[in-house]
Scaffold this motif. Structure first.
Motif, mmCIF file in Angstrom:
data_model
loop_
_atom_site.group_PDB
_atom_site.id
_atom_site.type_symbol
_atom_site.label_atom_id
_atom_site.label_comp_id
_atom_site.label_asym_id
_atom_site.label_seq_id
_atom_site.Cartn_x
_atom_site.Cartn_y
_atom_site.Cartn_z
ATOM 1 N N THR A 37 0.516 -1.523 -0.007
ATOM 2 C CA THR A 37 -0.056 0.142 0.175
ATOM 3 C C THR A 37 0.835 1.246 -0.383
ATOM 4 O O THR A 37 0.412 1.878 -0.835
ATOM 5 N N ARG A 40 2.325 1.665 -3.800
ATOM 6 C CA ARG A 40 1.830 2.179 -4.310
ATOM 7 C C ARG A 40 1.458 3.685 -4.159
ATOM 8 O O ARG A 40 0.839 4.731 -5.667
ATOM 9 N N ILE A 43 4.040 5.872 -5.189
ATOM 10 C CA ILE A 43 4.162 6.708 -6.840
ATOM 11 C C ILE A 43 2.857 6.511 -7.665
ATOM 12 O O ILE A 43 3.225 7.954 -7.856
ATOM 13 N N GLU A 44 1.729 6.989 -6.608
ATOM 14 C CA GLU A 44 0.861 7.622 -7.375
ATOM 15 C C GLU A 44 0.761 9.281 -7.252
ATOM 16 O O GLU A 44 0.598 9.754 -7.984
ATOM 17 N N GLN A 47 3.151 10.792 -9.712
ATOM 18 C CA GLN A 47 3.231 10.353 -10.514
ATOM 19 C C GLN A 47 2.065 11.718 -10.891
ATOM 20 O O GLN A 47 2.314 12.335 -11.702
ATOM 21 N N ASN A 48 1.367 12.445 -9.946
ATOM 22 C CA ASN A 48 0.590 13.274 -9.920
ATOM 23 C C ASN A 48 1.734 14.441 -9.782
ATOM 24 O O ASN A 48 1.305 15.686 -10.274
ATOM 25 N N GLU A 77 1.119 -6.170 -8.179
ATOM 26 C CA GLU A 77 0.303 -4.922 -8.420
ATOM 27 C C GLU A 77 0.422 -2.965 -7.864
ATOM 28 O O GLU A 77 0.493 -2.444 -8.721
ATOM 29 N N ALA A 78 1.101 -3.306 -6.825
ATOM 30 C CA ALA A 78 1.436 -2.061 -6.385
ATOM 31 C C ALA A 78 2.683 -1.517 -7.356
ATOM 32 O O ALA A 78 2.848 -0.879 -7.963
ATOM 33 N N TYR A 81 2.448 0.136 -10.668
ATOM 34 C CA TYR A 81 1.674 1.651 -11.181
ATOM 35 C C TYR A 81 2.948 2.748 -11.635
ATOM 36 O O TYR A 81 2.736 3.703 -11.999
ATOM 37 N N ALA A 82 4.195 1.723 -11.571
ATOM 38 C CA ALA A 82 5.259 2.559 -12.352
ATOM 39 C C ALA A 82 4.919 2.135 -13.650
ATOM 40 O O ALA A 82 4.764 1.297 -14.075
ATOM 41 N N ASP A 83 5.795 3.011 -14.465
ATOM 42 C CA ASP A 83 6.163 2.588 -16.070
ATOM 43 C C ASP A 83 7.161 1.968 -16.541
ATOM 44 O O ASP A 83 6.906 0.468 -16.804
ATOM 45 N N ARG A 116 4.266 -3.776 -19.157
ATOM 46 C CA ARG A 116 5.016 -3.136 -18.215
ATOM 47 C C ARG A 116 6.819 -3.559 -18.489
ATOM 48 O O ARG A 116 6.755 -4.722 -18.487
#
Length: 162
Positions: A37, A40, A43-44, A47-48, A77-78, A81-83, A116
């Motif tokens: 968590t 994730r 990373i999120e 990204q913002n 899964e977490a 979220y990365a490229d 990915r």
């Protein structure tokens, strides 16, 4: 009660989003995140904050939580979220049986099947050599996730950026 004046010298929590290097095209940030968590959300958040940057997540399965396969699907899964995802070998992997140890190569394969860019490396040295030798985008934000230290390989990589 807390007074705002008491916070004037506060510099934040150590090992949380520490900026290790910054230029116009590459930023390297280390974070203690060692739970899916936290990874994730980190990373999120970036990204913002860094639109236009490719997120390169470097993950070291080091803690007891991340070195075992109990949360392998959640870590995968977490990181998705990365490229781009780069995974080191399991720290002290020999203390875990094969059926309990997280599988970095399996994680990278799952991420690659989801379109990915992901790779598991046989050593930290190989991972950081790859990171230094190959740019993945015009602007990269490298997020280092470990609850330990990447040590000399990281220092050599940072020197290559100067």
């Amino acid at each position: 009660f807390l007074k705002c004046s008491n916070l004037k010298d506060y510099q934040g929590v150590a090992r949380r989003q520490d900026v290790l290097f910054e230029s116009d095209t590459v930023k390297v940030i280390e974070d203690f995140a060692h739970h899916p968590t936290a990874i994730r959300l980190c990373i999120e958040s970036f990204q913002n904050c860094y639109a236009g940057y490719a997120i390169v997540a470097v993950f070291e399965p080091r803690s007891n939580t991340s070195a075992t396969n109990v949360l392998e699907a959640e870590f995968t899964e977490a990181l998705g979220y990365a490229d781009h995802v780069m995974i080191t070998p399991v720290h002290r992997g020999e203390i875990y049986t094969d059926d309990r140890r997280i599988n970095p190569k399996g994680m990278a394969a799952v991420l690659a099947n989801r379109c990915r860019s992901a790779e598991a490396y046989d050593s930290k040295e190989a991972l950081f050599e790859s990171l230094a030798s190959e740019r993945r985008a015009d602007k990269e934000l490298v997020l280092l996730f470990t609850n330990g230290s990447f040590g000399a390989p990281l220092q050599k990589y940072l020197q290559s950026l100067v």
